[in-house]
Design a protein around this motif. Sequence first.
Motif, PDB file in Angstrom:
ATOM      1  N   VAL A 177       4.085   9.262   1.402  1.00  0.00           N
ATOM      2  CA  VAL A 177       4.227  10.479   0.591  1.00  0.00           C
ATOM      3  C   VAL A 177       3.560  11.654   1.295  1.00  0.00           C
ATOM      4  O   VAL A 177       2.479  11.521   1.872  1.00  0.00           O
ATOM      5  CB  VAL A 177       3.578  10.299  -0.795  1.00  0.00           C
ATOM      6  N   SER A 178       4.202  12.824   1.232  1.00  0.00           N
ATOM      7  CA  SER A 178       3.605  14.062   1.734  1.00  0.00           C
ATOM      8  C   SER A 178       3.950  15.212   0.794  1.00  0.00           C
ATOM      9  O   SER A 178       4.917  15.138   0.032  1.00  0.00           O
ATOM     10  CB  SER A 178       4.133  14.377   3.141  1.00  0.00           C
ATOM     11  N   ARG A 179       3.154  16.269   0.869  1.00  0.00           N
ATOM     12  CA  ARG A 179       3.459  17.472   0.094  1.00  0.00           C
ATOM     13  C   ARG A 179       4.437  18.366   0.847  1.00  0.00           C
ATOM     14  O   ARG A 179       4.876  19.386   0.325  1.00  0.00           O
ATOM     15  CB  ARG A 179       2.188  18.251  -0.237  1.00  0.00           C
ATOM     16  N   THR A 180       4.794  17.985   2.089  1.00  0.00           N
ATOM     17  CA  THR A 180       5.742  18.768   2.874  1.00  0.00           C
ATOM     18  C   THR A 180       6.988  17.940   3.169  1.00  0.00           C
ATOM     19  O   THR A 180       7.226  16.913   2.554  1.00  0.00           O
ATOM     20  CB  THR A 180       5.095  19.273   4.177  1.00  0.00           C
ATOM     21  N   ALA A 181       7.773  18.380   4.139  1.00  0.00           N
ATOM     22  CA  ALA A 181       9.123  17.843   4.347  1.00  0.00           C
ATOM     23  C   ALA A 181       9.179  16.784   5.442  1.00  0.00           C
ATOM     24  O   ALA A 181       8.344  16.748   6.337  1.00  0.00           O
ATOM     25  CB  ALA A 181      10.076  18.979   4.705  1.00  0.00           C
ATOM     26  N   PRO A 182      10.204  15.923   5.394  1.00  0.00           N
ATOM     27  CA  PRO A 182      10.482  15.007   6.504  1.00  0.00           C
ATOM     28  C   PRO A 182      11.456  15.634   7.492  1.00  0.00           C
ATOM     29  O   PRO A 182      12.118  16.629   7.187  1.00  0.00           O
ATOM     30  CB  PRO A 182      11.130  13.817   5.799  1.00  0.00           C
ATOM     31  N   THR A 183      11.532  15.040   8.671  1.00  0.00           N
ATOM     32  CA  THR A 183      12.580  15.413   9.616  1.00  0.00           C
ATOM     33  C   THR A 183      13.775  14.477   9.416  1.00  0.00           C
ATOM     34  O   THR A 183      13.675  13.444   8.751  1.00  0.00           O
ATOM     35  CB  THR A 183      12.085  15.290  11.066  1.00  0.00           C
ATOM     36  N   SER A 184      14.893  14.832  10.022  1.00  0.00           N
ATOM     37  CA  SER A 184      16.102  14.017   9.867  1.00  0.00           C
ATOM     38  C   SER A 184      15.890  12.606  10.417  1.00  0.00           C
ATOM     39  O   SER A 184      16.294  11.617   9.795  1.00  0.00           O
ATOM     40  CB  SER A 184      17.284  14.681  10.572  1.00  0.00           C
ATOM     41  N   LEU A 185      15.244  12.498  11.603  1.00  0.00           N
ATOM     42  CA  LEU A 185      15.025  11.176  12.187  1.00  0.00           C
ATOM     43  C   LEU A 185      14.033  10.379  11.347  1.00  0.00           C
ATOM     44  O   LEU A 185      14.169   9.160  11.202  1.00  0.00           O
ATOM     45  CB  LEU A 185      14.516  11.304  13.621  1.00  0.00           C
ATOM     46  N   LEU A 208      10.247   6.892   1.110  1.00  0.00           N
ATOM     47  CA  LEU A 208       9.789   8.121   1.743  1.00  0.00           C
ATOM     48  C   LEU A 208       9.893   9.271   0.747  1.00  0.00           C
ATOM     49  O   LEU A 208      10.977   9.571   0.251  1.00  0.00           O
ATOM     50  CB  LEU A 208      10.627   8.419   2.984  1.00  0.00           C
ATOM     51  N   CYS A 209       8.767   9.923   0.475  1.00  0.00           N
ATOM     52  CA  CYS A 209       8.717  10.998  -0.524  1.00  0.00           C
ATOM     53  C   CYS A 209       8.109  12.252   0.086  1.00  0.00           C
ATOM     54  O   CYS A 209       7.068  12.189   0.761  1.00  0.00           O
ATOM     55  CB  CYS A 209       7.867  10.584  -1.727  1.00  0.00           C
ATOM     56  N   SER A 227       0.821  -1.210   0.000  1.00  0.00           N
ATOM     57  CA  SER A 227       0.000   0.000   0.000  1.00  0.00           C
ATOM     58  C   SER A 227       0.855   1.260   0.000  1.00  0.00           C
ATOM     59  O   SER A 227       2.042   1.248   0.326  1.00  0.00           O
ATOM     60  CB  SER A 227      -0.937  -0.007   1.209  1.00  0.00           C
ATOM     61  N   LEU A 228       0.207   2.368  -0.372  1.00  0.00           N
ATOM     62  CA  LEU A 228       0.833   3.694  -0.359  1.00  0.00           C
ATOM     63  C   LEU A 228       0.037   4.570   0.590  1.00  0.00           C
ATOM     64  O   LEU A 228      -1.191   4.641   0.503  1.00  0.00           O
ATOM     65  CB  LEU A 228       0.852   4.291  -1.764  1.00  0.00           C
ATOM     66  N   LEU A 229       0.742   5.238   1.492  1.00  0.00           N
ATOM     67  CA  LEU A 229       0.123   6.130   2.463  1.00  0.00           C
ATOM     68  C   LEU A 229       0.477   7.566   2.106  1.00  0.00           C
ATOM     69  O   LEU A 229       1.645   7.904   1.934  1.00  0.00           O
ATOM     70  CB  LEU A 229       0.608   5.797   3.875  1.00  0.00           C
ATOM     71  N   MET A 230      -0.537   8.412   2.001  1.00  0.00           N
ATOM     72  CA  MET A 230      -0.345   9.818   1.644  1.00  0.00           C
ATOM     73  C   MET A 230      -0.885  10.675   2.777  1.00  0.00           C
ATOM     74  O   MET A 230      -2.001  10.450   3.263  1.00  0.00           O
ATOM     75  CB  MET A 230      -1.060  10.113   0.330  1.00  0.00           C
ATOM     76  N   VAL A 231      -0.100  11.655   3.217  1.00  0.00           N
ATOM     77  CA  VAL A 231      -0.506  12.496   4.343  1.00  0.00           C
ATOM     78  C   VAL A 231      -0.372  13.967   3.987  1.00  0.00           C
ATOM     79  O   VAL A 231       0.364  14.342   3.071  1.00  0.00           O
ATOM     80  CB  VAL A 231       0.328  12.183   5.606  1.00  0.00           C
ATOM     81  N   SER A 232      -1.090  14.804   4.748  1.00  0.00           N
ATOM     82  CA  SER A 232      -1.125  16.232   4.428  1.00  0.00           C
ATOM     83  C   SER A 232      -0.006  17.019   5.086  1.00  0.00           C
ATOM     84  O   SER A 232       0.310  18.123   4.651  1.00  0.00           O
ATOM     85  CB  SER A 232      -2.474  16.817   4.863  1.00  0.00           C
TER      86      SER A 232
END
Length: 259
Positions: free
Chosen positions: A219-227, A239-240, A194-199
């Motif tokens: 997947v998100s339209r915003t950024a990840p944190t380093s951890l 992770l996108c 599956s693919l999970l998309m978050v806001s």
Amino acid sequence: MQPIFTTEITKFRADEQGVVDDILVREIKLDIVLNDAKIGSMMATPTDLEALGVGYLLSENLITNKDEIKNVSFDEQSLSVKIIANENKTALSNFNFESVIISGCGRSVTANVNLENLNAKIIKSTAKFQRREISKMMSEFYTQCELYEMTGCVHTAKIFCGKNFYIGEDIAQHNTIDKAIGKAVLNGENLENSLLMVSGRLSSEMVVKAVMNGICVLVSRTAPTSLGVLIARKFNLTLCGFARGENLNVYSGLERIYA
């Protein structure tokens, strides 16, 4: 319980002033109860609360799969989700000892923030997703999100399982993921491909929820944190971030994304 309520407000439109009815999202303090023992409390929007409880316990590894669940119910009087299930006693002990308040909005706890001690399996899914299709999915992300359309005041998560998808909406982003996961699992879905998309942002606890449930792409339209990135790389999660228009940043698991 209705997830919204209407209240009278004063609205300014340039130089015009008027009194109108406004729709607000409702916020409650929800208790999660496992086998008659309170696991914790969280601020939540009163929708899909049974799915939220199940998704939360799965994400924390307090229960390991749907088959362990004997009964799930929401008690409106006490504002609690009550779950009877075969619990993972080791995970429950770690949860009680190591729980920390997470960084998402609302207030909840997790024991799954230690990169070295995270009890999860390497993701081995060979599923592949086309970049253009991910862009299309993101462009349609807020469609069929009733609470967001009415209030503009909630986070959203969608989990795509083949031709089916499940939506979670809540004031707290981590709750949206648990709701979407809980709805999919209760419907008998296998989350492996599956693919999970978050806001919102991809902080460590959001990434952990995907990893703990064996989801292969987040997947998100915003950024990840380093951890968040370190956890994704350790467990081979794709992770996108910054999925906007035709743009996409891939931080790990590039093999599952193709042009």
